[in-house]
Design an enzyme around this catalytic site. Structure first.
Site, short mmCIF file in Angstrom:
data_model
loop_
_atom_site.label_atom_id
_atom_site.label_comp_id
_atom_site.label_asym_id
_atom_site.label_seq_id
_atom_site.Cartn_x
_atom_site.Cartn_y
_atom_site.Cartn_z
N HIS A 1 47.97 42.44 75.53
CA HIS A 1 48.37 43.51 76.45
C HIS A 1 47.85 44.85 75.95
O HIS A 1 47.96 45.18 74.77
CB HIS A 1 49.90 43.59 76.54
CG HIS A 1 50.51 42.48 77.32
ND1 HIS A 1 51.80 42.52 77.75
CD2 HIS A 1 50.00 41.30 77.75
CE1 HIS A 1 52.08 41.41 78.43
NE2 HIS A 1 51.00 40.65 78.45
N TYR B 1 59.74 48.63 80.74
CA TYR B 1 60.99 49.16 80.19
C TYR B 1 61.61 50.04 81.26
O TYR B 1 61.00 51.03 81.67
CB TYR B 1 60.72 49.98 78.94
CG TYR B 1 60.32 49.18 77.72
CD1 TYR B 1 59.04 48.70 77.56
CD2 TYR B 1 61.26 48.89 76.72
CE1 TYR B 1 58.67 47.96 76.44
CE2 TYR B 1 60.90 48.16 75.58
CZ TYR B 1 59.61 47.69 75.46
OH TYR B 1 59.26 46.95 74.35
N PRO C 1 66.03 45.97 69.25
CA PRO C 1 64.74 45.40 69.66
C PRO C 1 63.96 46.21 70.70
O PRO C 1 62.88 45.82 71.10
CB PRO C 1 65.13 44.02 70.21
CG PRO C 1 66.57 44.08 70.46
CD PRO C 1 67.15 45.12 69.57
N LYS D 1 60.09 45.74 67.01
CA LYS D 1 59.67 45.93 65.61
C LYS D 1 60.20 44.89 64.64
O LYS D 1 59.66 44.72 63.55
CB LYS D 1 60.11 47.32 65.12
CG LYS D 1 59.39 48.47 65.79
CD LYS D 1 57.92 48.42 65.51
CE LYS D 1 57.12 49.22 66.53
NZ LYS D 1 55.73 48.73 66.63
N TYR E 1 54.13 51.93 69.00
CA TYR E 1 54.41 50.64 69.63
C TYR E 1 53.39 49.57 69.19
O TYR E 1 53.78 48.46 68.84
CB TYR E 1 54.40 50.77 71.15
CG TYR E 1 55.04 49.60 71.86
CD1 TYR E 1 54.30 48.47 72.20
CD2 TYR E 1 56.40 49.61 72.19
CE1 TYR E 1 54.89 47.39 72.83
CE2 TYR E 1 56.99 48.52 72.82
CZ TYR E 1 56.24 47.42 73.14
OH TYR E 1 56.82 46.34 73.76
P1 FAS Z 1 65.18 35.43 60.24
O1 FAS Z 1 66.63 35.68 60.52
O2 FAS Z 1 64.26 35.14 61.35
O3 FAS Z 1 65.05 34.18 59.24
C1 FAS Z 1 65.96 33.98 58.18
C2 FAS Z 1 66.01 32.49 57.91
O4 FAS Z 1 66.88 32.27 56.79
C3 FAS Z 1 66.61 31.71 59.08
O5 FAS Z 1 65.81 30.60 59.40
C4 FAS Z 1 67.98 31.28 58.56
O6 FAS Z 1 68.39 30.04 59.11
C5 FAS Z 1 67.73 31.19 57.08
N1 FAS Z 1 68.93 31.35 56.26
C6 FAS Z 1 69.98 32.18 56.47
N2 FAS Z 1 70.89 32.04 55.48
C7 FAS Z 1 70.39 31.10 54.61
C8 FAS Z 1 70.86 30.51 53.41
N3 FAS Z 1 72.03 30.87 52.90
N4 FAS Z 1 70.10 29.58 52.81
C9 FAS Z 1 68.89 29.21 53.35
N5 FAS Z 1 68.38 29.71 54.49
C10 FAS Z 1 69.14 30.66 55.10
N6 FAS Z 1 63.10 41.23 67.22
C11 FAS Z 1 62.19 41.70 68.10
O7 FAS Z 1 61.23 42.36 67.68
N7 FAS Z 1 62.34 41.47 69.46
C12 FAS Z 1 63.39 40.73 69.96
O8 FAS Z 1 63.51 40.53 71.17
C13 FAS Z 1 64.34 40.20 69.07
N8 FAS Z 1 65.37 39.42 69.54
C14 FAS Z 1 66.29 38.93 68.63
C15 FAS Z 1 67.37 38.11 69.06
C16 FAS Z 1 68.32 37.62 68.14
C17 FAS Z 1 69.47 36.74 68.63
C18 FAS Z 1 68.20 37.95 66.78
C19 FAS Z 1 69.24 37.48 65.79
C20 FAS Z 1 67.14 38.74 66.34
C21 FAS Z 1 66.16 39.22 67.25
N9 FAS Z 1 65.07 40.00 66.85
C22 FAS Z 1 64.16 40.49 67.70
C23 FAS Z 1 64.87 40.28 65.47
C24 FAS Z 1 64.21 39.07 64.83
O9 FAS Z 1 63.03 38.77 65.52
C25 FAS Z 1 64.01 39.37 63.36
O10 FAS Z 1 63.47 40.65 63.15
C26 FAS Z 1 63.15 38.35 62.67
O11 FAS Z 1 63.68 37.07 62.92
C27 FAS Z 1 63.13 38.69 61.18
O12 FAS Z 1 62.60 37.60 60.51
P2 FAS Z 1 63.20 37.16 59.07
O13 FAS Z 1 63.38 38.35 58.23
O14 FAS Z 1 62.34 36.04 58.61
O15 FAS Z 1 64.69 36.66 59.37
C1 PHB Z 2 60.44 40.02 74.12
O1 PHB Z 2 59.50 39.65 74.85
O2 PHB Z 2 61.28 39.22 73.63
C2 PHB Z 2 60.59 41.50 73.78
C3 PHB Z 2 59.57 42.38 74.13
C4 PHB Z 2 59.71 43.73 73.82
C5 PHB Z 2 60.86 44.16 73.18
C6 PHB Z 2 61.88 43.27 72.82
C7 PHB Z 2 61.74 41.92 73.13
O3 PHB Z 2 61.00 45.48 72.89
#
Ligand code: FAS
Ligand code: PHB
Length: 394
Positions: free
Chosen positions: A75, A204, A296, A300, A388
């Site tokens: 994009h 947005y 989100p 980022k 962005y």
């Molecule tokens: P993660 O949380 O992805 O990974 C951590 C890993 O550690 C997981 O697999 C977990 O199961 C494991 N773990 C936890 N405790 C443990 C333990 N005690 N022992 C072993 N393993 C363990 N970001 C965006 O940019 N856009 C979004 O739309 C967006 N939506 C999101 C929606 C939700 C519901 C959540 C929770 C987050 C969202 N995020 C979004 C943020 C998300 O993308 C994070 O920034 C990203 O997953 C970060 O990656 P990690 O740091 O690897 O953490």
């Molecule tokens: C998504 O596609 O999940 C998404 C895109 C932009 C955002 C957050 C989530 O700022």
């Protein structure tokens, strides 16, 4: 108790832990990855969707971008929508050619797991009772239970990639960490709909009913978000209500229409800004959500996680190859520069685009003025665009 040994003990198989293992492997540095969930769970957990230019380059340059290149949606702009009008921000033109790629986080996770297995290395899934010990010694340890067997993993360094609810950050002694936090008076309700996107780029939307975000995952799947109350119960949102609010908040004067489809997934995510300083203690280094959270709105979260482990992999490589500790000692300070830039941008986007319950008409006029300035001023639009698509790695 079974004893194991590795150079880098990585806790968590999310984007941070998996990319770190991959980058270290390419330098011949051994790691052990432990994850408390099952492989199928982590490969299907729907979260982020947008990769910055730097993240795409990092995945491609490290040899795990083949499917991303085939299936990722490149994009060049996003739209800000308010007052019934859409305003496109031409990010590529404003940033000298940089862009974003829409590619689900779970796809990044699948690609990195595949790369780990293809390299003949394992990921220990479904472990339990994970603990870290002696993190300020020269032999930090991770203990855990795997298939009923207690294991002690002795490491040279530990990478805490276990997300916001993990065990690594809480294992740092009291008084070491400074915590910086802000919670927001709203959450996001997100859905995946089996509906071909009707718009090529992300939208947005600022609306008096609340923020809405139009995104996508593929030519067949639309990803959509609605601002809801912070403790909202998903049971209050039957599909009909979700679609009705999305149509209202995304409506334009020229009658743009959102295509509906079967909702395959829906969930509510709280919104917070969170940072701990420093992101390291002794021989344990925190990366990704274990160290910081962003709302989100700026897309980022995942990108910051990948940026952290890029720094950690470089620092660990210098240490293991030459014994030099300088990059490891500077890890936290190096990461926090980028972290705070992303925290500010995510807070700014969130503040500009959401309706705050406490806001008065004055505040709403300020938001409207900010939006009109951003879409009407090239320098203002360029500032949004460069943040962005992601600032270049230093
Ligand atoms: P993660 O949380 O992805 O990974 C951590 C890993 O550690 C997981 O697999 C977990 O199961 C494991 N773990 C936890 N405790 C443990 C333990 N005690 N022992 C072993 N393993 C363990 N970001 C965006 O940019 N856009 C979004 O739309 C967006 N939506 C999101 C929606 C939700 C519901 C959540 C929770 C987050 C969202 N995020 C979004 C943020 C998300 O993308 C994070 O920034 C990203 O997953 C970060 O990656 P990690 O740091 O690897 O953490
Ligand atoms: C998504 O596609 O999940 C998404 C895109 C932009 C955002 C957050 C989530 O700022």
């Amino acid at each position: 108790m079974t004893s194991m040994r590795t150079q880098v003990g990585i806790i968590g198989a999310g984007p941070a832990g998996l990319l770190l293992a991959h980058l270290l492997q390419r330098q011949g540095i051994e790691s052990a990855v432990i994850e408390n969930r099952a492989r199928d769970y982590v490969e299907h957990r729907v979260r982020a969707g947008v990769l910055e230019q730097g993240s795409v380059d990092l995945l491609n340059d490290s040899g795990v971008g083949a499917r991303l290149q085939l299936e990722g949606l490149v994009h060049h702009g996003i739209e800000l929508r308010f007052g019934g009008q859409g305003h496109r921000i031409d990010m590529t033109a404003l940033t000298g050619g940089r862009c974003i790629t829409v590619y689900g986080q779970q796809e990044v996770v699948k690609d990195l797991i595949r790369a780990r297995i293809d390299a003949g290395r394992e990921i220990m899934f479904e472990v339990s009772d994970v603990r870290v010990a002696d993190i300020d010694s020269s032999a930090p340890k991770v203990t855990f239970v795997r298939a009923g067997e207690k294991i002690e993993l002795v490491c040279d360094i530990i990478a805490g990639c276990d997300g916001f609810h993990g065990v690594c950050r809480p294992s740092i002694p009291a008084g070491v960490l400074s915590t910086f936090e802000r919670t927001y008076p709203f959450a996001w309700l997100g859905i995946l709909a089996a509906a071909p996107p009707t718009h090529d780029e992300l939208i947005y939307a600022y609306h008096q009913r609340g923020f809405a975000l139009y995104s996508m995952r593929s030519p067949e799947v639309t990803r959509l978000y609605l601002q809801v109350a912070p403790e909202e119960d998903i049971g209050n949102w039957p599909d009909e209500r979700i679609w009705e609010d999305l149509h209202t908040r995304l409506e334009t004067d020229d009658g743009w229409k959102l295509r509906e489809g079967a909702i395959a997934e829906k969930g509510i995510t709280g919104m917070r800004s969170f940072v701990v300083e420093p992101m390291q203690y002794g021989r344990m280094f925190l990366a990704g959500d274990a160290a910081h959270i962003v709302p989100p709105t700026g897309a980022k979260g995942m990108n910051l996680a990948l940026a952290d482990v890029r720094v950690l992999a470089q620092a660990a490589t210098a240490y293991f190859k030459t014994g030099a500790r300088a990059l490891l000692d500077a890890y936290s300070a190096t990461c926090l520069k980028r972290v705070w830039r992303a925290e500010h941008f995510s807070w700014w986007m969130t503040s500009m685009l959401h309706r705050f319950p406490s806001d008065d008409v004055f505040q709403q006029r300020l938001q409207r003025s900010q939006l009109e300035y951003v879409v009407g001023s090239r320098p203002a639009a360029a500032s949004l665009a460069e943040n962005y698509v992601g600032l270049p790695f230093s």
